[in-house]
Write an enzyme that holds these catalytic residues in place. Structure first.
Site, short mmCIF file in Angstrom:
data_model
loop_
_atom_site.label_atom_id
_atom_site.label_comp_id
_atom_site.label_asym_id
_atom_site.label_seq_id
_atom_site.Cartn_x
_atom_site.Cartn_y
_atom_site.Cartn_z
N LYS A 42 46.98 35.45 35.90
CA LYS A 42 47.84 35.94 37.00
C LYS A 42 47.10 35.92 38.35
O LYS A 42 47.65 35.46 39.34
CB LYS A 42 48.32 37.38 36.74
N ARG A 72 54.61 46.84 35.78
CA ARG A 72 54.09 46.79 34.42
C ARG A 72 54.88 47.68 33.47
O ARG A 72 54.59 47.72 32.27
CB ARG A 72 52.64 47.28 34.42
N ARG A 129 34.99 36.59 31.35
CA ARG A 129 35.08 37.17 32.69
C ARG A 129 34.21 38.42 32.78
O ARG A 129 33.56 38.67 33.80
CB ARG A 129 36.54 37.51 33.02
N ARG A 152 33.40 43.03 35.20
CA ARG A 152 34.45 44.06 35.20
C ARG A 152 34.26 44.96 34.00
O ARG A 152 34.21 44.49 32.87
CB ARG A 152 35.83 43.40 35.17
N ARG A 186 44.19 47.05 26.08
CA ARG A 186 45.03 46.52 27.17
C ARG A 186 46.09 45.56 26.61
O ARG A 186 47.22 45.52 27.10
CB ARG A 186 44.16 45.81 28.22
P1 AMP Z 1 44.58 44.09 36.33
O1 AMP Z 1 43.53 43.76 37.35
O2 AMP Z 1 45.95 43.71 36.77
O3 AMP Z 1 44.23 43.56 34.98
O4 AMP Z 1 44.60 45.69 36.20
C1 AMP Z 1 43.47 46.40 35.73
C2 AMP Z 1 43.88 47.79 35.31
O5 AMP Z 1 44.42 48.50 36.43
C3 AMP Z 1 44.97 47.86 34.25
O6 AMP Z 1 44.45 47.74 32.93
C4 AMP Z 1 45.56 49.25 34.50
O7 AMP Z 1 44.72 50.26 33.98
C5 AMP Z 1 45.49 49.34 36.02
N1 AMP Z 1 46.73 48.83 36.64
C6 AMP Z 1 46.88 47.73 37.42
N2 AMP Z 1 48.15 47.56 37.80
C7 AMP Z 1 48.85 48.58 37.24
C8 AMP Z 1 50.22 48.96 37.23
N3 AMP Z 1 51.15 48.23 37.86
N4 AMP Z 1 50.55 50.09 36.55
C9 AMP Z 1 49.64 50.83 35.91
N5 AMP Z 1 48.34 50.53 35.85
C10 AMP Z 1 47.94 49.41 36.52
#
Ligand code: AMP
Length: 194
Positions: A14, A89, A128, A134, A145
Site C-alpha cells: 500500500k 480499517r 522490511r 519497524r 496484524r
Molecule cells: P501501517 O503503517 O498502515 O501498517 O500501520 C501500522 C499500525 O498503525 C497498524 O498496525 C495499527 O496499529 C496502526 N494504524 C494505522 N492506521 C490505522 C487505522 N486506520 N486504524 C487503527 N489503527 C491504525
C-alpha cells in the site's frame, strides 16, 4: 475530486503504490500509519496512547484515528484529491470517512484492493523489519496484524463492493501493480471528466 482508497493486508504494498500514485497524479497521500509513527517519534499525547496498540499489532481505537484523520483533512483542504493509505480499517472508520467527505461535497471515488498470499506477506514484512527497523515488523506482531486485518479490515471489501467501488488489482511486481493501478485511475479520471 479523485479520492482513492488503497486497500490491502499489511505488506501488500500500500505504501509503495500510494507514493507512486500520489506523485503521478498529484494527489495528497495520507498514511495513518506514517502519521502515527511520527506522533510516537515526537512523543506527543496521541503517540504515547497509540504506541502500545501498534507494538502489539492491534488497531488504535477508532475515535482517536478518526479525529486525527479529520484534522489532516482540514489542513489539506485545497488538495485536488487524496490517496488514503491504511485508512479506513474498520466499518466505523469507513462510515466516518463517508460522512467527512460528504461534508466536503465529495466521496470515495474507488477502493483499489491489493492482494498477495500470506506467506509472501510475512516474508516481505520480516524483510522490511530488517531493512527499515519497524518495531512492529516481527513475526509475532505480524501474525497478529494479519489476524486483525482479516477480522476487522477485510469486511470493508464487502462494504465497498455493495457501493460498486471495489476494484481488485492483480498481484505482481511493483511495476506491474502500478501499471494496473494507473489503468484503473486513468479510466476513473476519464469518467470523472477531469
Ligand atoms: P501501517 O503503517 O498502515 O501498517 O500501520 C501500522 C499500525 O498503525 C497498524 O498496525 C495499527 O496499529 C496502526 N494504524 C494505522 N492506521 C490505522 C487505522 N486506520 N486504524 C487503527 N489503527 C491504525
Amino acid at each position: 475530486m479523485l479520492n482513492i482508497v488503497i486497500f490491502g493486508a499489511p505488506g501488500s504494498g500500500k505504501g509503495t503504490q500510494s507514493a507512486l500514485i500520489s506523485s503521478k497524479y498529484g494527489l495528497h497521500h495520507i498514511s495513518t500509519g506514517e502519521i502515527l509513527r511520527g506522533e510516537i517519534e515526537n512523543q506527543t499525547p496521541l503517540g504515547l496512547m497509540a504506541e502500545e496498540y501498534i507494538s502489539q499489532g492491534h488497531l488504535v481505537p477508532d475515535q482517536l484515528i478518526i479525529d486525527m484523520f479529520a484534522n489532516i483533512l482540514d489542513k489539506t483542504a485545497n488538495s485536488k484529491g487524496y490517496v488514503f493509505d491504511g485508512f479506513p480499517r474498520t466499518i466505523s472508520q469507513a462510515q466516518a470517512l463517508d460522512a467527512m467527505l460528504r461534508e466536503r461535497q465529495t466521496d470515495v471515488t474507488a477502493v483499489l484492493s491489493l492482494s498477495a498470499d500470506e506467506k509472501e506477506l510475512i516474508q516481505r514484512l520480516l524483510k522490511r523489519g530488517e531493512l527499515a527497523g519497524r518495531k512492529d515488523d516481527n513475526l509475532e506482531t505480524i501474525k497478529k496484524r494479519l489476524d486483525v486485518y482479516s477480522e476487522q479490515t477485510e469486511p470493508l471489501k464487502e462494504y465497498y463492493k455493495k457501493k460498486g467501488k471495489l476494484f481488485k488489482i492483480k498481484d505482481g511486481s511493483i511495476d506491474d501493480i502500478f501499471e494496473r493501478i494507473a489503468e484503473e485511475i486513468d479510466r476513473l479520471f476519464f469518467q470523472h471528466g477531469k
